[in-house]
Design a protein around this motif. Structure first.
Motif, PDB file in Angstrom:
ATOM      1  N   ALA A  72     -17.422  29.784  22.225  1.00 43.12           N
ATOM      2  CA  ALA A  72     -16.450  28.486  21.683  1.00 43.12           C
ATOM      3  C   ALA A  72     -16.128  27.861  20.203  1.00 43.12           C
ATOM      4  CB  ALA A  72     -16.556  27.480  23.411  1.00 43.12           C
ATOM      5  N   SER A  73     -17.629  27.471  20.124  1.00 41.21           N
ATOM      6  CA  SER A  73     -17.707  27.039  18.832  1.00 41.21           C
ATOM      7  C   SER A  73     -17.383  28.096  17.432  1.00 41.21           C
ATOM      8  CB  SER A  73     -18.424  26.577  17.923  1.00 41.21           C
ATOM      9  OG  SER A  73     -19.168  25.448  18.754  1.00 41.21           O
ATOM     10  N   ALA A  74     -17.424  28.765  17.234  1.00 43.02           N
ATOM     11  CA  ALA A  74     -16.537  29.960  16.750  1.00 43.02           C
ATOM     12  C   ALA A  74     -14.593  30.350  16.807  1.00 43.02           C
ATOM     13  CB  ALA A  74     -17.318  31.872  17.079  1.00 43.02           C
ATOM     14  N   GLY A  75     -15.013  30.210  17.803  1.00 40.70           N
ATOM     15  CA  GLY A  75     -12.740  30.490  18.442  1.00 40.70           C
ATOM     16  C   GLY A  75     -12.287  28.847  18.428  1.00 40.70           C
ATOM     17  N   GLU A  76     -13.283  27.592  17.845  1.00 39.74           N
ATOM     18  CA  GLU A  76     -12.378  25.954  17.038  1.00 39.74           C
ATOM     19  C   GLU A  76     -12.597  26.911  15.595  1.00 39.74           C
ATOM     20  OE1 GLU A  76     -14.327  21.835  17.235  1.00 39.74           O
ATOM     21  OE2 GLU A  76     -15.623  23.517  18.709  1.00 39.74           O
ATOM     22  N   VAL A  77     -13.722  27.048  14.976  1.00 39.53           N
ATOM     23  CA  VAL A  77     -13.537  27.350  13.644  1.00 39.53           C
ATOM     24  C   VAL A  77     -12.281  28.040  13.774  1.00 39.53           C
ATOM     25  CG1 VAL A  77     -15.030  28.996  11.727  1.00 39.53           C
ATOM     26  CG2 VAL A  77     -16.130  27.121  13.050  1.00 39.53           C
ATOM     27  N   ARG A  78     -11.571  29.440  14.376  1.00 41.88           N
ATOM     28  CA  ARG A  78     -10.704  30.143  14.411  1.00 41.88           C
ATOM     29  C   ARG A  78      -9.097  29.524  14.005  1.00 41.88           C
ATOM     30  NH1 ARG A  78     -12.921  33.440  17.606  1.00 41.88           N
ATOM     31  NH2 ARG A  78     -11.220  33.376  19.108  1.00 41.88           N
ATOM     32  N   CYS A  79      -9.949  28.740  15.079  1.00 46.88           N
ATOM     33  CA  CYS A  79      -8.385  27.884  15.130  1.00 46.88           C
ATOM     34  C   CYS A  79      -8.093  27.215  13.919  1.00 46.88           C
ATOM     35  CB  CYS A  79      -8.393  27.000  17.004  1.00 46.88           C
ATOM     36  SG  CYS A  79      -7.034  25.410  17.048  1.00 46.88           S
ATOM     37  N   GLN A  80      -9.051  25.894  13.228  1.00 43.00           N
ATOM     38  CA  GLN A  80      -9.605  25.733  12.738  1.00 43.00           C
ATOM     39  C   GLN A  80      -9.021  25.752  11.209  1.00 43.00           C
ATOM     40  OE1 GLN A  80     -12.864  23.537  13.009  1.00 43.00           O
ATOM     41  NE2 GLN A  80     -12.845  22.472  14.905  1.00 43.00           N
ATOM     42  N   LEU A  81      -9.014  27.350  10.947  1.00 45.08           N
ATOM     43  CA  LEU A  81      -8.413  28.561   9.723  1.00 45.08           C
ATOM     44  C   LEU A  81      -7.023  28.201   9.992  1.00 45.08           C
ATOM     45  CD1 LEU A  81     -11.032  30.701   9.499  1.00 45.08           C
ATOM     46  CD2 LEU A  81     -11.104  29.032   8.140  1.00 45.08           C
ATOM     47  N   HIS A  82      -6.441  28.125  11.222  1.00 42.27           N
ATOM     48  CA  HIS A  82      -5.303  28.419  11.311  1.00 42.27           C
ATOM     49  C   HIS A  82      -4.374  27.194  10.186  1.00 42.27           C
ATOM     50  CE1 HIS A  82      -4.760  32.394  13.317  1.00 42.27           C
ATOM     51  NE2 HIS A  82      -5.131  32.097  13.903  1.00 42.27           N
ATOM     52  N   VAL A  83      -4.863  25.918  11.569  1.00 45.39           N
ATOM     53  CA  VAL A  83      -4.776  24.640  10.639  1.00 45.39           C
ATOM     54  C   VAL A  83      -4.688  24.693   9.391  1.00 45.39           C
ATOM     55  CG1 VAL A  83      -4.558  22.649  10.572  1.00 45.39           C
ATOM     56  CG2 VAL A  83      -4.908  23.450  12.752  1.00 45.39           C
ATOM     57  N   ALA A  84      -5.730  24.957   8.220  1.00 47.00           N
ATOM     58  CA  ALA A  84      -6.051  24.889   7.462  1.00 47.00           C
ATOM     59  C   ALA A  84      -5.374  26.510   6.322  1.00 47.00           C
ATOM     60  CB  ALA A  84      -7.396  25.650   6.673  1.00 47.00           C
ATOM     61  N   LYS A  85      -4.692  27.253   7.239  1.00 48.75           N
ATOM     62  CA  LYS A  85      -3.436  28.241   6.380  1.00 48.75           C
ATOM     63  C   LYS A  85      -2.587  27.204   6.516  1.00 48.75           C
ATOM     64  CE  LYS A  85      -2.164  31.943   7.863  1.00 48.75           C
ATOM     65  NZ  LYS A  85      -2.029  32.880   8.448  1.00 48.75           N
ATOM     66  N   ALA A  86      -1.919  27.329   7.674  1.00 50.22           N
ATOM     67  CA  ALA A  86      -0.432  26.471   6.946  1.00 50.22           C
ATOM     68  C   ALA A  86      -0.396  25.377   6.361  1.00 50.22           C
ATOM     69  CB  ALA A  86      -0.643  25.645   8.703  1.00 50.22           C
ATOM     70  N   LEU A  87      -1.381  24.415   5.774  1.00 52.98           N
ATOM     71  CA  LEU A  87      -1.740  23.211   5.055  1.00 52.98           C
ATOM     72  C   LEU A  87      -1.410  23.630   3.571  1.00 52.98           C
ATOM     73  CD1 LEU A  87      -3.644  21.001   7.226  1.00 52.98           C
ATOM     74  CD2 LEU A  87      -1.216  20.721   7.080  1.00 52.98           C
ATOM     75  N   GLY A  88      -1.974  24.462   3.207  1.00 52.57           N
ATOM     76  CA  GLY A  88      -1.832  25.246   2.069  1.00 52.57           C
ATOM     77  C   GLY A  88      -3.523  25.259   1.114  1.00 52.57           C
ATOM     78  N   TYR A  89      -4.359  25.037   2.260  1.00 50.17           N
ATOM     79  CA  TYR A  89      -5.646  24.445   2.201  1.00 50.17           C
ATOM     80  C   TYR A  89      -6.556  26.196   1.917  1.00 50.17           C
ATOM     81  CZ  TYR A  89      -5.026  19.484   3.768  1.00 50.17           C
ATOM     82  OH  TYR A  89      -4.690  18.492   4.643  1.00 50.17           O
ATOM     83  N   ILE A  90      -6.192  27.305   1.913  1.00 48.81           N
ATOM     84  CA  ILE A  90      -6.836  28.169   1.736  1.00 48.81           C
ATOM     85  C   ILE A  90      -5.640  29.254   1.893  1.00 48.81           C
ATOM     86  CG2 ILE A  90      -9.246  27.430   3.152  1.00 48.81           C
ATOM     87  CD1 ILE A  90      -8.249  29.163   5.933  1.00 48.81           C
ATOM     88  N   ASP A  91      -5.832  30.237   1.254  1.00 50.11           N
ATOM     89  CA  ASP A  91      -5.236  31.868   1.272  1.00 50.11           C
ATOM     90  C   ASP A  91      -4.924  32.840   2.501  1.00 50.11           C
ATOM     91  OD1 ASP A  91      -7.502  32.418   0.496  1.00 50.11           O
ATOM     92  OD2 ASP A  91      -7.255  32.467  -2.158  1.00 50.11           O
ATOM     93  N   GLN A  92      -4.329  33.618   2.705  1.00 55.74           N
ATOM     94  CA  GLN A  92      -4.407  34.481   3.127  1.00 55.74           C
ATOM     95  C   GLN A  92      -5.984  35.560   3.778  1.00 55.74           C
ATOM     96  OE1 GLN A  92      -2.455  35.096   5.754  1.00 55.74           O
ATOM     97  NE2 GLN A  92      -3.497  36.332   6.624  1.00 55.74           N
TER      98      GLN A  92
END
Length: 107
Positions: A72-92
């Motif tokens: 479940a926590s791994a799923g949470e990390v994946r979700c938060q990575l999507h947010v970080a990518k959308a905000l431009g904090y990380i690249d593809q």
């Protein structure tokens, strides 16, 4: 069977994931988004912790329970990575690299 939690490949992947999360949240705009930064760091550490707690538990059913928590926590990390990518904090590339580790853990 592994003698120590550190011998488990899934725990090793979780450790690599936590290290990567901390590395990518240390600088830039991501480091200043305290809410998202803290949440993804906590979720990444939670994966490792739950695997360890389950490994050290007394019964197989407890181990399975804690592995479910780690998943479940791994799923949470994946979700938060999507947010970080959308905000431009990380690249593809970073998104794919870190997300792949989180996906490996869920398997």
């Amino acid at each position: 069977m592994a003698e120590n939690v550190e011998d488990l490949p899934v725990w090793q992947t979780a450790r690599a994931l936590a290290n990567a999360v901390y590395e990518h949240t240390r600088t830039g705009a991501f480091s200043k988004d305290f809410g998202l930064r803290d949440q993804i760091q906590r979720a990444a550490v939670s994966i490792m912790s739950n695997i360890a707690e389950g490994f050290e538990s007394r019964t197989q059913s407890q181990f399975i329970h804690y592995l479910g928590q780690a998943k479940a926590s791994a799923g949470e990390v994946r979700c938060q990575l999507h947010v970080a990518k959308a905000l431009g904090y990380i690249d593809q590339d970073t998104f794919e690299e870190v997300s792949d580790d989180a996906e490996k853990i869920t398997r």
